[in-house]
Design an enzyme around this catalytic site. Structure first.
Site, PDB file in Angstrom:
ATOM      1  N   SER A 150      -9.453   3.085 -12.966  1.00 23.32           N
ATOM      2  CA  SER A 150      -9.276   4.505 -12.691  1.00 23.32           C
ATOM      3  C   SER A 150      -8.159   5.049 -13.558  1.00 23.32           C
ATOM      4  CB  SER A 150      -8.940   4.739 -11.211  1.00 23.32           C
ATOM      5  OG  SER A 150      -7.706   4.144 -10.888  1.00 23.32           O
ATOM      6  N   GLY A 152      -7.896   5.905 -16.532  1.00 26.78           N
ATOM      7  CA  GLY A 152      -7.711   5.360 -17.868  1.00 26.78           C
ATOM      8  C   GLY A 152      -7.042   4.006 -17.936  1.00 26.78           C
ATOM      9  N   GLU A 258     -19.177  13.699 -18.497  1.00 28.73           N
ATOM     10  CA  GLU A 258     -18.417  13.783 -19.751  1.00 28.73           C
ATOM     11  C   GLU A 258     -19.300  13.515 -20.964  1.00 28.73           C
ATOM     12  OE1 GLU A 258     -14.359  12.026 -19.807  1.00 28.73           O
ATOM     13  OE2 GLU A 258     -14.870  11.322 -17.798  1.00 28.73           O
ATOM     14  N   GLU A 270     -19.549   9.424 -19.738  1.00 32.25           N
ATOM     15  CA  GLU A 270     -19.371   8.882 -18.380  1.00 32.25           C
ATOM     16  C   GLU A 270     -19.655   9.977 -17.369  1.00 32.25           C
ATOM     17  OE1 GLU A 270     -15.872   5.533 -18.985  1.00 32.25           O
ATOM     18  OE2 GLU A 270     -15.336   7.411 -18.029  1.00 32.25           O
ATOM     19  N   ASP A 277     -10.779  15.300 -12.751  1.00 33.55           N
ATOM     20  CA  ASP A 277      -9.398  15.744 -13.007  1.00 33.55           C
ATOM     21  C   ASP A 277      -9.343  16.884 -14.022  1.00 33.55           C
ATOM     22  OD1 ASP A 277     -10.076  14.099 -15.152  1.00 33.55           O
ATOM     23  OD2 ASP A 277      -8.423  12.683 -14.864  1.00 33.55           O
ATOM     24  N   THR A 278     -10.200  16.850 -15.051  1.00 34.64           N
ATOM     25  CA  THR A 278     -10.187  17.944 -16.028  1.00 34.64           C
ATOM     26  C   THR A 278     -10.593  19.272 -15.391  1.00 34.64           C
ATOM     27  OG1 THR A 278     -12.469  17.544 -16.739  1.00 34.64           O
ATOM     28  CG2 THR A 278     -10.748  16.344 -17.904  1.00 34.64           C
ATOM     29  N   ARG A 356       0.690  11.292 -12.891  1.00 37.07           N
ATOM     30  CA  ARG A 356       0.487  12.747 -12.854  1.00 37.07           C
ATOM     31  C   ARG A 356       1.087  13.288 -11.559  1.00 37.07           C
ATOM     32  NH1 ARG A 356      -5.250  13.228 -14.137  1.00 37.07           N
ATOM     33  NH2 ARG A 356      -5.662  12.965 -11.939  1.00 37.07           N
TER      34      ARG A 356
END
Length: 389
Positions: A150, A152, A258, A270, A277-278, A356
């Protein structure tokens, strides 16, 4: 009618889902591996368990008897979801979708082999020896990802032969769950990446949000903007691919799909069967309904007549730099002196490097210069500093 909803994963995305669900009169129990996670702060109840422990998961489901189970992270014992569906519980968007998308192998094989979507060439490896062979076949540069991870974690790019063992070890460290396997992908020379938020409905058409552009570092998004400039041909291809894969996985909800934009067209990358999140850029009021409101409506079976672009907007993340507890923030007041700007602090109880912690949101009217809106968000995010004990 009020539903009891078990949210599995209680980060900042889950927090916004809880708020959206509560605004529609629902009852939510937030679950995560640590206490005081963001979504727990706004839910009716919470549970702290290791969601990779199947027995612990079974106990929580048996205790609360939810109408819906809403997974918000990857690291869950997802094979249990099939049993929950047999018990009459709705898994969002479906047990099949959760199982396939939590594992990069399943979703990539579905997309490339079964549905024939355009993807990067790829191979798998479970040992260092197989990994070296796969890298040789795919060629350098190539992208390496754990099959289950998760934010990245464990992702890297092999640029030289000296990177091979380092990438393998990093992928093993970043792998979550029992899946000690990696995917090696051809490095696609792309011009940009986009997220196409896709909404599947119980009693309505599949809908698409205006495309979101984003930039990543360490496999994690740093800023996103909406709308992103995409040709009519590419957006049509992306919508067709997103509709095919979400239909094959079944169920209702919002999906983050994505894609890579290249000179040769669009490539499927993906997807996540939940808010992306984006898509936090939608908190800037870019759409008539944020991605979280869309997800809430879709999983409840409430109608979504249309999705419209209301503003141009951007989001930029605020990251922690050290390990610590009880974070404090400086610079928020100065950022909020700027017009058409907002800040969302996630209230995570601990920090670690690159975690984050907040997001800066900027917007302007439709037709404004999106690059300027994006740069404003990036510049303002740098003014917020996170410190902790």
């Amino acid at each position: 009618m009020q539903k009891k909803i078990l949210l599995l994963g209680s980060g900042e995305l889950g927090k916004e889902v809880v708020i959206a669900l509560q605004r529609l009169g629902q009852y939510v129990i937030a679950v995560d591996s640590y206490e005081n996670a963001p979504a727990m702060q706004v839910a009716h109840e919470f549970e702290v368990i290791n969601m990779l422990d199947g027995e612990a998961l079974d106990k929580v489901v048996a205790k609360h008897k939810p109408d819906l189970i809403v997974p918000e992270i990857e690291a869950i014992r997802t094979e249990r979801f099939y049993d929950y569906e047999k018990q009459g519980i709705t898994v969002v968007p479906s047990a099949k979708a959760a199982n396939f998308t939590m594992n990069r192998k399943a979703i990539r094989d579905l997309a490339a082999k079964e549905l024939g979507l355009r993807t990067a060439n790829y191979l798998y490896a479970t040992t260092l020896e197989d990994f070296k062979k796969a890298v040789s076949q795919i060629g350098i540069p190539c992208v390496v990802k754990p099959l289950m991870s998760s934010s990245g974690k464990g992702q890297s790019i092999i640029k030289t032969e000296q990177d091979i063992e380092k990438s393998w070890n990093y992928a093993m460290e970043g792998s979550r769950g029992d899946y000690k396997e990696v995917i090696i992908e051809e490095f696609i020379k792309f011009n940009s990446e986009i997220t196409l938020l896709t909404v599947t409905q119980k009693n309505g058409n599949t809908l698409f949000c205006p495309p979101i552009g984003h930039r990543q570092e360490r496999g994690d998004y740093q800023e996103s903007w909406q709308p992103c400039a995409v040709s009519d041909v590419d957006i049509k291809d992306a919508q067709d691919m997103a509709a095919k894969v979400t239909n094959a996985l079944s169920g209702s909800g919002l999906w983050g799909v994505e894609f890579f934009l290249t000179d040769k067209g669009i490539y499927f990358s993906e997807l996540s069967p939940r808010p992306h999140d984006t898509g936090m850029v939608t908190l800037a009021g870019t759409q008539n309904l944020s991605e979280f409101e869309l997800h809430a409506r879709a999983i409840l079976g409430f109608p979504i007549p249309e999705i419209t672009l209301e503003r141009n907007g951007a989001s930029a993340v605020v990251l922690a730099s050290t390990d610590g507890k009880n974070p404090t923030y400086t610079g928020i007041e100065a950022v909020l002196e700027n017009k058409l700007t907002d800040v969302r602090v996630f209230n995570k109880p601990t920090t670690r490097p690159y975690r984050r912690m907040a997001v800066v949101l900027t917007h302007d009217k439709v037709g404004s210069n999106v690059d300027m809106v994006k740069q404003k968000a990036i510049d303002l995010a740098k003014q917020i500093c996170v410190t902790s004990n």
